[in-house]
Design an enzyme around this catalytic site. Structure first.
Site, PDB file in Angstrom:
ATOM      1  N   LYS A 166      53.034   0.204  43.423  1.00 32.49           N
ATOM      2  CA  LYS A 166      52.350   0.007  42.133  1.00 32.49           C
ATOM      3  C   LYS A 166      52.107  -1.484  41.932  1.00 32.49           C
ATOM      4  CE  LYS A 166      52.996   1.377  37.250  1.00 32.49           C
ATOM      5  NZ  LYS A 166      53.926   2.048  36.311  1.00 32.49           N
ATOM      6  N   SER A 176      51.695   5.523  33.690  1.00 29.51           N
ATOM      7  CA  SER A 176      50.861   4.482  34.252  1.00 29.51           C
ATOM      8  C   SER A 176      50.865   4.398  35.776  1.00 29.51           C
ATOM      9  CB  SER A 176      51.310   3.127  33.701  1.00 29.51           C
ATOM     10  OG  SER A 176      52.645   2.838  34.068  1.00 29.51           O
ATOM     11  N   SER A 225      56.362   6.879  32.909  1.00 32.49           N
ATOM     12  CA  SER A 225      55.250   6.457  33.776  1.00 32.49           C
ATOM     13  C   SER A 225      55.403   6.812  35.247  1.00 32.49           C
ATOM     14  CB  SER A 225      55.025   4.950  33.644  1.00 32.49           C
ATOM     15  OG  SER A 225      54.312   4.670  32.470  1.00 32.49           O
TER      16      SER A 225
END
Lengths: 102, 533
Positions: free
Chosen positions: B95, B171, B195
């Site tokens: 990420k 996210s 997330s």
């Protein structure tokens, strides 16, 4: 129950304190969303707090080694940091003048 | 079975045995990315043609050269008889909120579009040291602020591999999409309010939020420092356990990282659930959504297929010998989103003051009057609307005159949410639970642009996950079925402090017991042959 709202005046004060600038349409959207979020947050005012409850900053008590010693440790390659700066001069970050500074 | 379908454990085992080279694995992953991913996210997005609309777009940046170097080093170690590590040759995505030395790390924000960090995040370094191949930086909501990945400044934002017209969640949406689309075997995500778990549920993969402090936050750009947790994303439970084993542990560079030694997650994985006490709570069967005029919370039902999936999982576990304990009260869970609005925004506003156009990243190109003008213009141009909203809300909620009503009160409600769980897990209490079984989300994945812009509705998509963050507890989302539209359903196991092993045991038992169920044979749309040709 009627609930409080964030006024346009307070909103603009917050924008200044947050060191932001907004275009007009963005400002209207953000203020609307802030007030909608505040509607959710206001549910907290109705929570019957337990008598012995203490505020907590972490859900779980931190079980780490704690903060490291407050001692200066030089970064091994400061040139790498300066290379990432938008502007540098004589080994320092360069910025425009601060208003009022001599 | 193609190489891309292999689990991380299988890849590592075959590389260790010399049956497969890391280079072969890497080439297969790159080919898969070329087939399904399409253009990476960028700040100057051009209109997409219809074929690109069907792609995954999981990445902001591929790190092919780095992965090649890593693969060659693994193959050299194998040839030399050296140990290449537990993740030898396993392709991973990161990420783009974790630093990687010398590689652009953007947080999906214009304000960091050119930031090359001078150091690598601890969990990333642990993956590299274990032999993983870092294929790229995955797209996400800007600074992790969102639940659909649509707030990324780098467009196109990721699509859901099960239906590219839908969001992957967020996210960590690029991370979960890259794993679901078989571009990589593992991804490193972060979970502040859900997330990792919410996008894992939307994409039909496994996502684990460890106990707060279990995995170091060093090198993770902070959103809400008291809630942020790095964690693994994988296609099966064993791989999630394997990855957790690699990244868990104390780190002197993060003062909140725990000194409690990690368990051996792989060793305990197969111990079964006989005698485990699994709780079900009526407080996780509804959403509580605010009325914008009155502030009252109104009850909404969750998608029926998701409730059925939870009941099915309970039934499967009961058949395996678990004791199902119903009607476990978690009454303060309904305040978890209001509490999150306060705690996360206040902490985010504080953390985001550092972005000023002085030390790194974006600086406004326009002529400015002075330093303050430079900072204001840089932040105005560099931050997206969701980021500005969180800063403003955080400043309001923590400002003098409001903090006592909101921030201090939220910290007390957070303590009450935690207390509910302590009572449920208390070994001498009424319920004496080992894990709690809940839905991960109230709905399956939604269409792009359906929710984006409605920040309250978006935030409430985390209602089932965020309580575990407030309480600091480990929680894992695993696939629990498909809905009528063939969209993945996630179910969640929440465990006591540092008992990731229990959540993984329950997950593994369910996963193994349901291998023969029809839904497990259905593949994401982007992997069906007619699409990828």
């Amino acid at each position: 129950m009627s609930i409080s709202k964030i006024s346009p005046e307070l909103f603009h004060k917050l924008v200044g304190l947050a060191a932001l600038e907004l275009i007009s349409a963005e400002g209207a959207y953000l203020l609307t969303e802030m007030n909608h979020q505040l509607s959710s947050v206001n549910a907290l005012l109705q929570v019957p707090l337990e008598d012995d409850i203490q505020p907590t900053l972490h859900g779980i008590e931190c079980q780490g080694a704690g903060p490291r010693a407050d001692a200066w440790q030089p970064f091994p390659t400061p040139g790498e940091i300066l290379a990432g700066a938008p502007e540098s001069e004589d080994g320092m970050f360069a910025v425009p003048d601060v208003k009022g500074a001599k | 079975m193609s190489l891309n379908q292999l689990s991380a454990s299988e890849v590592s085992a075959r590389v260790h045995a010399g049956e497969l080279s890391a280079r072969e694995v890497l080439e297969a992953s790159l080919a898969q990315i070329r087939a399904v991913d399409g253009v990476p996210g960028s700040l100057d997005q051009k209109p997409l043609d219809p074929a690109e609309e069907q792609k995954v777009h999981a990445f902001i940046r591929l790190t092919e050269d780095l992965a090649c170097q890593q693969a060659d080093e693994i193959d050299r170690k194998i040839a030399a008889g050296e140990d290449p590590g537990a993740l030898a040759g396993v392709p991973v995505s990161i990420k783009d909120i974790f630093t990687l030395q010398g590689i652009e790390t953007t947080a999906a924000s214009r304000i960091l579009w050119n930031f090359k960090p001078p150091y690598t995040a601890t969990p990333v370094q642990k993956l590299i040291d274990a032999g993983a191949l870092v294929l790229g930086k995955a797209n996400l909501d800007e600074f992790t602020f969102g639940s659909s990945s649509e707030s990324s400044a780098f467009k196109p934002s990721p699509n859901n591999p099960w239906d590219p017209s839908r969001v992957p969640g967020g996210s960590s949406g690029g991370s979960t999409a890259s794993v679901a689309a078989e571009e990589v075997a593992l991804s490193l995500g972060t979970d502040t309010g859900g997330s990792i778990r919410q996008p894992a549920a939307f994409c039909g993969v496994v996502g684990l939020k460890p106990t707060y402090g279990r995995v170091s936050r060093y090198g993770l750009m902070a959103f809400s420092s008291s809630l942020d947790c790095p964690g693994p994303i994988a296609r099966n439970v064993s791989d999630a356990a394997l990855m957790l084993q690699v990244i868990a542990g104390n780190d002197p560079k993060d003062s909140t990282s725990s000194v409690v030694p990690p368990s051996n997650y792989l060793e305990t994985l197969k111990e079964g659930v006989k005698g485990l006490r699994v709780g079900l709570s009526p407080d996780y069967s509804h959403l509580f959504y605010p009325d914008f005029e009155t502030g009252e919370l109104a009850m909404e039902t969750i998608q029926a297929e998701i409730s059925q999936a939870v009941q099915h999982a309970a039934s499967v576990l009961a058949d395996l010998g678990a004791e199902i304990v119903e009607n476990v009260p978690l009454p303060n869970a309904k305040y978890s989103i209001p509490t999150y609005f306060v705690v996360s925004r206040v902490e985010a506003a504080s953390n985001l003051h550092r972005f000023d156009g002085v030390k790194y990243g974006y600086r406004t190109p326009v002529d400015v009057e002075d330093l303050q003008d430079l900072i204001r213009r840089t932040r105005a141009e560099g931050f997206g609307s969701e980021v500005k909203l969180r800063i403003l809300m955080g400043m309001y909620l923590s400002s003098e005159g409001y903090a006592a009503n909101y921030y201090q009160r939220a910290l007390k409600v957070r303590a009450m949410i935690r207390r509910d769980f302590e009572r449920a897990f208390d070994p001498h209490g009424e319920h004496r639970l080992d894990v709690i079984l809940t839905p991960t989300t109230a709905t399956t994945s939604f269409k792009r642009n359906d929710v984006f812009g409605n920040t309250v509705r978006m935030q409430y998509s985390d209602q089932m996950t965020v309580s575990a963050n407030h309480a600091g507890l480990p929680a894992v989302s695993i696939p629990g079925g498909l809905d009528a539209d063939n969209l993945p359903i996630g179910i969640q196991f929440i465990g006591p402090d540092f008992r990731e092993d229990l959540t993984l045991r329950a997950s593994y038992a369910f996963e193994q017991a349901t291998q023969g169920e029809a839904w497990r044979a259905v593949r994401p749309v982007v992997l069906r042959q007619e699409v990828t040709k």
